[in-house]
Design a protein around this motif. Structure first.
Motif, mmCIF file in Angstrom:
data_model
loop_
_atom_site.group_PDB
_atom_site.id
_atom_site.type_symbol
_atom_site.label_atom_id
_atom_site.label_comp_id
_atom_site.label_asym_id
_atom_site.label_seq_id
_atom_site.Cartn_x
_atom_site.Cartn_y
_atom_site.Cartn_z
ATOM 1 N N ILE A 67 1.128 -1.410 0.164
ATOM 2 C CA ILE A 67 0.139 0.016 0.197
ATOM 3 C C ILE A 67 1.389 1.116 0.011
ATOM 4 O O ILE A 67 0.234 2.249 -0.051
ATOM 5 C CB ILE A 67 -1.076 -0.101 1.131
ATOM 6 C CG1 ILE A 67 -2.165 0.641 1.225
ATOM 7 C CG2 ILE A 67 -0.751 0.564 2.580
ATOM 8 C CD1 ILE A 67 -3.298 0.793 0.867
ATOM 9 N N ALA A 68 2.210 1.402 0.905
ATOM 10 C CA ALA A 68 2.958 1.905 0.648
ATOM 11 C C ALA A 68 3.541 2.674 -0.569
ATOM 12 O O ALA A 68 3.476 3.881 -0.774
ATOM 13 C CB ALA A 68 4.106 1.982 1.220
ATOM 14 N N GLN A 69 3.215 2.253 -1.955
ATOM 15 C CA GLN A 69 3.459 2.786 -3.298
ATOM 16 C C GLN A 69 2.614 3.776 -3.863
ATOM 17 O O GLN A 69 2.852 4.427 -4.942
ATOM 18 C CB GLN A 69 3.927 1.573 -4.212
ATOM 19 C CG GLN A 69 1.763 0.788 -4.480
ATOM 20 C CD GLN A 69 2.062 -0.430 -5.372
ATOM 21 O OE1 GLN A 69 2.799 -0.444 -6.128
ATOM 22 N NE2 GLN A 69 1.258 -0.973 -4.900
ATOM 23 N N PHE A 70 1.720 4.054 -3.081
ATOM 24 C CA PHE A 70 0.647 5.176 -3.449
ATOM 25 C C PHE A 70 0.430 5.809 -2.581
ATOM 26 O O PHE A 70 -0.222 6.901 -2.183
ATOM 27 C CB PHE A 70 -0.881 3.849 -2.999
ATOM 28 C CG PHE A 70 -1.429 3.152 -3.812
ATOM 29 C CD1 PHE A 70 -0.929 2.955 -5.032
ATOM 30 C CD2 PHE A 70 -1.717 1.799 -3.593
ATOM 31 C CE1 PHE A 70 -0.884 1.499 -6.104
ATOM 32 C CE2 PHE A 70 -1.238 0.064 -3.877
ATOM 33 C CZ PHE A 70 -1.289 0.778 -5.333
ATOM 34 N N ASP A 71 1.907 6.675 -2.610
ATOM 35 C CA ASP A 71 2.606 7.405 -1.372
ATOM 36 C C ASP A 71 1.500 8.830 -2.191
ATOM 37 O O ASP A 71 1.439 9.928 -1.711
ATOM 38 C CB ASP A 71 3.716 7.490 -1.478
ATOM 39 C CG ASP A 71 4.600 8.393 -2.930
ATOM 40 O OD1 ASP A 71 3.834 8.702 -4.416
ATOM 41 O OD2 ASP A 71 5.629 8.245 -3.103
ATOM 42 N N ILE A 85 2.249 1.983 6.308
ATOM 43 C CA ILE A 85 1.231 2.829 6.196
ATOM 44 C C ILE A 85 1.929 4.135 6.213
ATOM 45 O O ILE A 85 1.047 5.723 6.211
ATOM 46 C CB ILE A 85 -0.523 2.652 6.617
ATOM 47 C CG1 ILE A 85 -1.300 3.316 6.002
ATOM 48 C CG2 ILE A 85 -0.180 2.931 8.305
ATOM 49 C CD1 ILE A 85 -2.184 2.910 6.410
ATOM 50 N N THR A 86 2.707 4.385 7.192
ATOM 51 C CA THR A 86 3.436 6.091 7.403
ATOM 52 C C THR A 86 3.830 6.652 6.310
ATOM 53 O O THR A 86 3.746 7.561 5.997
ATOM 54 C CB THR A 86 4.621 5.904 8.155
ATOM 55 O OG1 THR A 86 5.505 5.030 8.040
ATOM 56 C CG2 THR A 86 3.960 5.199 9.933
ATOM 57 N N LYS A 87 3.488 5.962 5.084
ATOM 58 C CA LYS A 87 4.310 6.441 4.195
ATOM 59 C C LYS A 87 3.418 7.697 3.121
ATOM 60 O O LYS A 87 4.019 8.054 2.379
ATOM 61 C CB LYS A 87 5.016 5.751 2.608
ATOM 62 C CG LYS A 87 6.418 4.413 3.832
ATOM 63 C CD LYS A 87 7.552 4.041 2.368
ATOM 64 C CE LYS A 87 8.474 3.171 3.600
ATOM 65 N NZ LYS A 87 9.009 1.873 3.157
ATOM 66 N N LEU A 88 1.880 7.115 3.244
ATOM 67 C CA LEU A 88 1.446 7.262 2.490
ATOM 68 C C LEU A 88 1.207 9.446 3.439
ATOM 69 O O LEU A 88 -0.189 9.484 3.925
ATOM 70 C CB LEU A 88 0.042 6.964 2.764
ATOM 71 C CG LEU A 88 0.277 5.482 2.745
ATOM 72 C CD1 LEU A 88 -1.385 4.944 2.966
ATOM 73 C CD2 LEU A 88 0.491 5.319 0.998
ATOM 74 N N GLN A 89 1.806 10.139 3.179
ATOM 75 C CA GLN A 89 1.990 11.571 4.095
ATOM 76 C C GLN A 89 0.783 12.084 2.972
ATOM 77 O O GLN A 89 0.775 13.197 4.157
ATOM 78 C CB GLN A 89 3.718 11.893 3.942
ATOM 79 C CG GLN A 89 4.517 10.946 5.109
ATOM 80 C CD GLN A 89 3.468 11.293 6.207
ATOM 81 O OE1 GLN A 89 3.343 12.027 6.969
ATOM 82 N NE2 GLN A 89 3.495 9.908 6.650
ATOM 83 N N ALA A 90 0.081 12.082 2.119
ATOM 84 C CA ALA A 90 -0.557 12.794 1.030
ATOM 85 C C ALA A 90 -2.088 12.069 2.281
ATOM 86 O O ALA A 90 -3.257 13.421 1.300
ATOM 87 C CB ALA A 90 -0.939 12.552 -0.150
ATOM 88 N N LEU A 91 -2.332 11.784 2.307
ATOM 89 C CA LEU A 91 -3.172 10.863 2.900
ATOM 90 C C LEU A 91 -3.685 12.097 4.345
ATOM 91 O O LEU A 91 -4.267 12.546 4.588
ATOM 92 C CB LEU A 91 -3.279 10.304 3.753
ATOM 93 C CG LEU A 91 -4.550 8.838 3.575
ATOM 94 C CD1 LEU A 91 -4.719 8.983 2.476
ATOM 95 C CD2 LEU A 91 -4.536 7.874 4.866
ATOM 96 N N LYS A 92 -5.669 12.283 3.871
ATOM 97 C CA LYS A 92 -5.840 13.503 4.279
ATOM 98 C C LYS A 92 -8.055 12.008 4.904
ATOM 99 O O LYS A 92 -7.256 12.683 5.595
ATOM 100 C CB LYS A 92 -6.731 14.292 3.344
ATOM 101 C CG LYS A 92 -5.533 15.681 2.787
ATOM 102 C CD LYS A 92 -6.158 16.101 1.932
ATOM 103 C CE LYS A 92 -4.613 17.425 1.435
ATOM 104 N NZ LYS A 92 -3.640 18.236 2.049
ATOM 105 N N LYS A 93 -7.922 11.704 4.301
ATOM 106 C CA LYS A 93 -9.092 10.675 4.462
ATOM 107 C C LYS A 93 -9.020 9.486 4.792
ATOM 108 O O LYS A 93 -8.349 8.506 3.494
ATOM 109 C CB LYS A 93 -10.748 10.890 4.180
ATOM 110 C CG LYS A 93 -11.095 10.125 4.210
ATOM 111 C CD LYS A 93 -12.503 10.870 3.286
ATOM 112 C CE LYS A 93 -14.366 10.199 4.201
ATOM 113 N NZ LYS A 93 -15.453 11.014 3.216
ATOM 114 N N LEU A 94 -8.815 8.647 6.184
ATOM 115 C CA LEU A 94 -8.539 7.498 6.092
ATOM 116 C C LEU A 94 -9.917 6.659 6.903
ATOM 117 O O LEU A 94 -10.672 7.786 7.963
ATOM 118 C CB LEU A 94 -7.411 7.371 7.254
ATOM 119 C CG LEU A 94 -7.518 5.454 7.688
ATOM 120 C CD1 LEU A 94 -6.890 4.697 6.387
ATOM 121 C CD2 LEU A 94 -5.780 5.935 8.441
#
Length: 157
Positions: A50-54, A73-82
């Motif tokens: 999942i980390a590849q979708f940064d 999952i910490t690599k998803l730094q652009a994530l705004k909504k989970l």
């Protein structure tokens, strides 16, 4: 280039019962993916792939059988909504607290009875949904102290 998806920004696999690890290479080049919906899949785990979708801004993992998340999952730094609603979480994975741009976190209908004070690390969090968990009134009040700018909804069930 076999199994390559270029320029994809939204992918919905809602209700897909197939294992994530069955075709991990299918999405490898989906580097523009902004929204990923893996809800209602009866998944018990999420691959560290999942980390590849940064570039993800929205990740929907609702209505699965998840108890934990990969550290990657910490690599998803652009994530705004989970959205982790309707899963089996008994405690929050510490990796969530590293998602510094998270604005909305949906934890409804899990098995949570407390939220760690480390959630205060989510300085941009605007909405926290807790309904359907065994979060006490005292715990909710404490959360509001940690997150004064966050709307904390539910948790009184």
């Amino acid at each position: 280039m076999k199994n390559v998806i270029l320029g994809l920004s939204l992918l919905t696999l809602m209700g897909c019962k197939r294992s994530w690890s069955a075709e991990p290479s299918l999405l490898v080049k989906a580097d523009q993916l902004k929204s990923l919906d893996l809800s209602d899949g009866a998944w018990q785990r999420v691959s560290s792939d999942i980390a590849q979708f940064d570039q993800l801004k929205k990740l929907n993992l609702a209505e699965n059988e998840l108890e934990d998340l990969p550290d990657d999952i910490t690599k998803l730094q652009a994530l705004k909504k989970l959205d982790l609603s309707n899963n089996q979480f008994e405690e929050l994975p510490p990796s969530i607290f590293q998602l510094k741009n998270l604005k909305e976190l949906d934890l409804r209908h899990n098995r949570l009875d407390k939220i760690p004070k480390e959630i205060a690390q989510l300085k941009k969090l605007q909405n926290l949904y807790l309904g359907g968990n065994a979060i006490s009134a005292a715990e909710r009040q404490e959360l509001r102290g940690y997150l004064p700018k966050t709307q904390v909804v539910g948790g009184e069930e």
